[in-house]
Enzyme design. Structure first.
Site, mmCIF file in Angstrom:
data_model
loop_
_atom_site.group_PDB
_atom_site.id
_atom_site.type_symbol
_atom_site.label_atom_id
_atom_site.label_comp_id
_atom_site.label_asym_id
_atom_site.label_seq_id
_atom_site.Cartn_x
_atom_site.Cartn_y
_atom_site.Cartn_z
ATOM 1 N N LEU A 128 -8.008 7.823 -8.227
ATOM 2 C CA LEU A 128 -8.004 6.364 -8.256
ATOM 3 C C LEU A 128 -8.946 5.782 -7.230
ATOM 4 C CD1 LEU A 128 -4.158 5.847 -8.681
ATOM 5 C CD2 LEU A 128 -5.933 5.853 -10.445
ATOM 6 N N GLY A 129 -9.190 6.503 -6.140
ATOM 7 C CA GLY A 129 -10.119 6.006 -5.134
ATOM 8 C C GLY A 129 -10.029 6.792 -3.843
ATOM 9 N N GLY A 134 -7.642 8.662 3.337
ATOM 10 C CA GLY A 134 -7.486 9.791 2.442
ATOM 11 C C GLY A 134 -7.861 9.402 1.032
ATOM 12 N N VAL A 136 -6.342 8.574 -3.165
ATOM 13 C CA VAL A 136 -5.219 8.229 -4.022
ATOM 14 C C VAL A 136 -5.503 8.787 -5.409
ATOM 15 C CG1 VAL A 136 -3.839 6.392 -5.035
ATOM 16 C CG2 VAL A 136 -4.766 6.122 -2.746
ATOM 17 N N ASP A 248 0.078 -7.724 6.996
ATOM 18 C CA ASP A 248 -1.188 -7.681 6.247
ATOM 19 C C ASP A 248 -0.991 -8.208 4.829
ATOM 20 O OD1 ASP A 248 -3.893 -7.286 5.947
ATOM 21 O OD2 ASP A 248 -3.721 -5.177 5.398
#
Length: 445
Positions: A128-129, A134, A136, A248
């Site tokens: 996913l990216g 790290g 995903v 955030d």
């Protein structure tokens, strides 16, 4: 050892009844209302950069959460992947024998192949990216055949430490909300694989920011904002009552729940199930008893007390959510800047002068001159502010009762003085949410 917190549920929101107000219709075939004065992102600025300078390493901007086939872009949720996110096609992941894994790369990322089976349970389907913390990956949980998002944290001590801290927060949230009443992302599992901490999350849909981007930054309608805000406020109020500050909150960290309708067309028409959202990314969440870093939040959603180094508490989340709701309403960021003093000057343009007592207490005295903001009104930066910022009430598109209620709520949230700023528990009782409370009461009767 983290102190065990007592479960604290929110006061019932169905106990009081208010008058219903008329809702505007959704613009034909679009989410929200087209408005030529809505503006756009500042040229050359990336709305996903300038995350807090001292953000904990590995703070999880992890999830995503929809497949490349659904969005055409494996980084549709790139804000969850950190400032250094790269395209999954360029991250060195290659198809290979099922279950085969290699050593770490030079940056500490796990080198893996599609088909890798972790914990004899989670089979990697696609990447996913990639971010600073790290990677995903989307996995199939072979125990349930459910698709999940797994964050694979770098095998570096500092990142492992922060991952363990986040896991503790997520476990506490799961424990305090075991019946999943509040809209916080669920951690489903965690484990270690070849020295890497891996956190398993439910797979969600588009972020609200990504939805706005794909929808050409057309704003949400007031009705849609009310529906999403009520869920978000309840979720963050739940955190606050359990002595936790998110720190955030931003559109990138608010995701649609509906993962089978991840394309924009599927959720343009107002439907409650399509507009259900969850709050994600607890990488910098902080308990009241923990050390509070001096600098928190992503720039555009950062409260004035943080910029002025006055110390902060849970009310900084309220300010951030005020900025988020304005972004939903405008279709653009309220304070689009990458400079702290310019940020404060923008606040003054929108909200009026910063109280002198706050400036006097600030540890950032280079922002202050004669108990006022040290700002050059003849600068080119001030020209930009005059062009892109105007007083809050002048941003109102229509002088309807529901919009007056929304802007009254926003003015209470975007209050400089934390002692005067509304709490989220108070905000949930604001007249803006009366139609939802009435609706819930009718459903219960």
């Amino acid at each position: 050892m983290m102190e065990k917190l007592q479960r604290s549920d929110l006061q019932s929101l169905e106990q009081r009844e208010h008058n219903m107000v008329t809702e505007p219709s959704v613009h034909s075939n679009t989410m929200g209302i087209q408005d030529n004065d809505c503006g756009s992102w500042r040229d050359g600025d990336d709305p996903n950069t300038d995350v807090q300078a001292d953000k904990k390493p590995g703070s999880l901007n992890q999830h995503r959460l929809c497949t490349p086939a659904e969005t055409g872009n494996p980084l549709a949720e790139s804000p969850f992947l950190g400032d250094n996110a790269v395209n999954a096609e360029d991250d060195g992941v290659k198809s290979g024998p099922k279950g085969k894994s290699c050593e770490d790369d030079e940056e500490g990322h796990l080198v893996y192949h599609v088909g890798l089976l972790m914990k004899e349970r989670y089979e990697v389907v696609l990447t996913l990216g990639t971010g600073a913390f790290g990677k995903v990956v989307e996995c199939i949980d072979r125990h349930t055949e459910r698709r999940v998002a797994v964050k694979i944290v770098k095998n570096i001590d500092s990142f492992r430490e922060v991952a363990r801290s986040e896991i503790a927060v997520l476990e506490e949230i799961n424990s305090l909300d075991d019946d999943n009443r509040f809209a916080c992302v669920r951690m489903l599992d965690w484990f270690e694989h070849e020295g890497h901490i891996c956190i398993v999350f439910e797979l969600l849909g588009l972020s609200t920011f990504e939805f706005l981007r794909q929808n050409k930054f057309l704003p949400f309608s007031v009705k849609q904002i009310r529906h999403m805000a009520f869920q978000i406020f309840r979720a963050v109020c739940f955190l606050h009552r359990n002595k936790l500050t998110h720190t955030d909150l931003k559109p990138e960290n608010i995701l649609f729940v509906c993962s089978d309708n991840d394309d924009v067309e599927a959720v343009k028409v107002f439907e409650e199930r399509n507009l259900n959202v969850k709050v994600v990314d607890f990488g910098t969440a902080t308990f009241d008893h923990e050390h509070h870093e001096s600098l928190v939040s992503t720039r555009h959603y950062r409260a004035p007390e943080v910029i002025l180094d006055l110390g902060w508490n849970q009310s900084c989340d309220v300010w951030s959510l005020g900025c988020v709701l304005m972004e939903f309403y405008l279709g653009r960021t309220l304070f689009m800047t990458h400079d702290s003093k310019e940020h404060l000057a923008m606040m003054e343009k929108v909200l009026g002068p910063i109280p002198p007592n706050l400036l006097k207490q600030s540890r950032k005295q280079h922002y202050v001159h004669n108990e006022s903001l040290n700002w050059d009104e003849h600068s080119s930066s001030n020209d930009y502010i005059r062009k892109h910022c105007k007083p809050l009430k002048q941003c109102m598109r229509r002088n309807t009762e529901e919009e007056r209620q929304l802007f009254d709520l926003l003015s209470c949230m975007l209050e400089y003085d934390v002692c005067r700023r509304i709490t989220l528990e108070e905000a949930l009782w604001h007249p803006f949410f009366s139609p939802l409370r009435t609706q819930k009461q009718q459903q219960r009767s």
